[in-house]
Enzyme design. Structure first.
Site, mmCIF file in Angstrom:
data_model
loop_
_atom_site.group_PDB
_atom_site.id
_atom_site.type_symbol
_atom_site.label_atom_id
_atom_site.label_comp_id
_atom_site.label_asym_id
_atom_site.label_seq_id
_atom_site.Cartn_x
_atom_site.Cartn_y
_atom_site.Cartn_z
ATOM 1 N N THR A 50 28.703 30.348 57.722
ATOM 2 C CA THR A 50 28.872 28.903 57.851
ATOM 3 C C THR A 50 29.116 28.270 56.486
ATOM 4 O OG1 THR A 50 27.385 28.915 59.734
ATOM 5 C CG2 THR A 50 27.799 26.790 58.725
ATOM 6 N N TYR A 138 22.915 41.862 56.088
ATOM 7 C CA TYR A 138 23.629 40.940 56.985
ATOM 8 C C TYR A 138 24.468 41.790 57.940
ATOM 9 C CZ TYR A 138 26.257 36.673 58.221
ATOM 10 O OH TYR A 138 26.819 35.600 58.860
ATOM 11 N N LYS A 166 19.306 40.751 59.102
ATOM 12 C CA LYS A 166 19.799 39.642 59.933
ATOM 13 C C LYS A 166 20.697 40.272 60.978
ATOM 14 C CE LYS A 166 22.430 35.300 59.187
ATOM 15 N NZ LYS A 166 23.680 35.497 59.946
#
EC number: 4.3.3.7
Length: 308
Positions: A50, A138, A166
């Site tokens: 994002t 990630y 994550k």
């Protein structure tokens, strides 16, 4: 939440406002970060997907981190994304983040030629040798086209500074089963992205929610996080139901396009989507506005309650 534990609770991921040339608006970024600090989120995820990390130069990413550190001033742990296509670039970004004062790192195995499991391991090892900050894996196969095996996650968890993962939402929806399997193999704190699965992930015992919407509606996201961790199923379902129309726009248009639409609709910042991405048209913008109208009022009320 202490800086030593940035991988638990709500990790809010704000957008990184920038112009069409990729120049970061550090003042606008600071305003977004101030809202997250005021809400007392558990951590801030800077330069995630994002936060358009993949579209920014090293210089602009460094400016964003330096501005964020100056704004946050140690109030909230700052987790900085350092993903890059080349290992040497990722190492440089990790050193930049550490030198600027970040509290932790987030690393995605960005690739063009698909990576093998061994190549990903060596990539992560090299980055951990460049900077000694705690690091979160990630795992985002939707953008990196790389899937971590559980054996690779176990190998990576043996590296001292790799502390968390994550994770994407499990395809079968079995959060409890996946959490049990990962905790049986690793010592990692396990959190999830994919905002529409946050309620089930947290109710199943996930350590963290890595939240897109938390970057714009931090009080709403924090309220959902708290009741889910407390196991208050009814209140979780009520809040998640209010968010469902927004989740549908995420699925229809991609969360990045929706978040940039919200920046404009809510007058939070002037920001250009990085080309070749294009803004939503009038009909789709109206759908996003209708989805968030109840959330605007809820965010305001929750903020008011937090100040009492």
């Amino acid at each position: 939440m202490s800086v030593a534990s940035p991988f638990h609770g709500l990790s809010a991921f704000p957008p990184t406002p920038a112009d069409r040339d990729g120049r970061v608006d550090t003042e606008a970024l600071g305003r977004l970060l101030e809202r997250l600090c005021d809400a007392s989120v558990a951590s801030i995820g800077l330069l995630g997907s994002t936060g358009i990390y993949a579209f920014l130069t090293r210089e602009e990413r460094r400016r964003a981190v330096e501005a964020a550190v100056e704004c946050v001033r140690g109030r909230i742990p700052l987790v900085v994304g350092v993903g890059a296509l080349r290992t040497d670039h990722a190492r440089t970004l990790a050193r930049d983040a550490e030198a600027a004062g970040a509290d932790a790192l987030l690393l995605a195995p960005v690739s063009y030629t698909p990576l093998t499991q061994d190549e990903a391991y060596e990539h992560f090892l090299a980055v951990t040798q460049a900077a000694k900050l705690p690091l979160c894996i990630y795992n985002n196969p939707g953008t990196t086209h790389f899937t971590f095996s559980r054996d690779l996650l176990q190998r990576l968890s043996d590296i001292e500074t790799i502390s968390a993962a994550k994770m994407p939402l499990p395809a079968d929806g079995d959060f409890a089963g996946e959490l049990a399997a990962l905790r049986g193999k690793t010592r990692l704190a396990i959190g999830y992205s994919g905002d529409w699965g946050a309620a089930d992930a947290l109710l199943s015992g996930a350590d963290a929610w890595y939240s897109v919407i938390g970057g714009v509606f931090p009080h709403v996201a924090l309220a959902l996080t708290k009741v889910a961790i407390a196991g208050e199923d009814g209140e979780v379902r009520r809040l998640d139901g209010l968010l469902e129309p927004l989740w549908q726009t995420f699925k229809a248009f991609g969360s990045l396009r929706v978040i940039y639409t919200l920046l404009d609709l809510l007058s939070l910042a002037r920001a250009e989507l990085p080309r070749p991405l294009l803004p939503l048209g009038p009909t789709d913008r109206q759908r996003v506005l209708e989805a968030v109208e109840p959330l605007i009022a809820l965010e305001s009320e929750l903020k008011r309650q937090s100040l009492l």
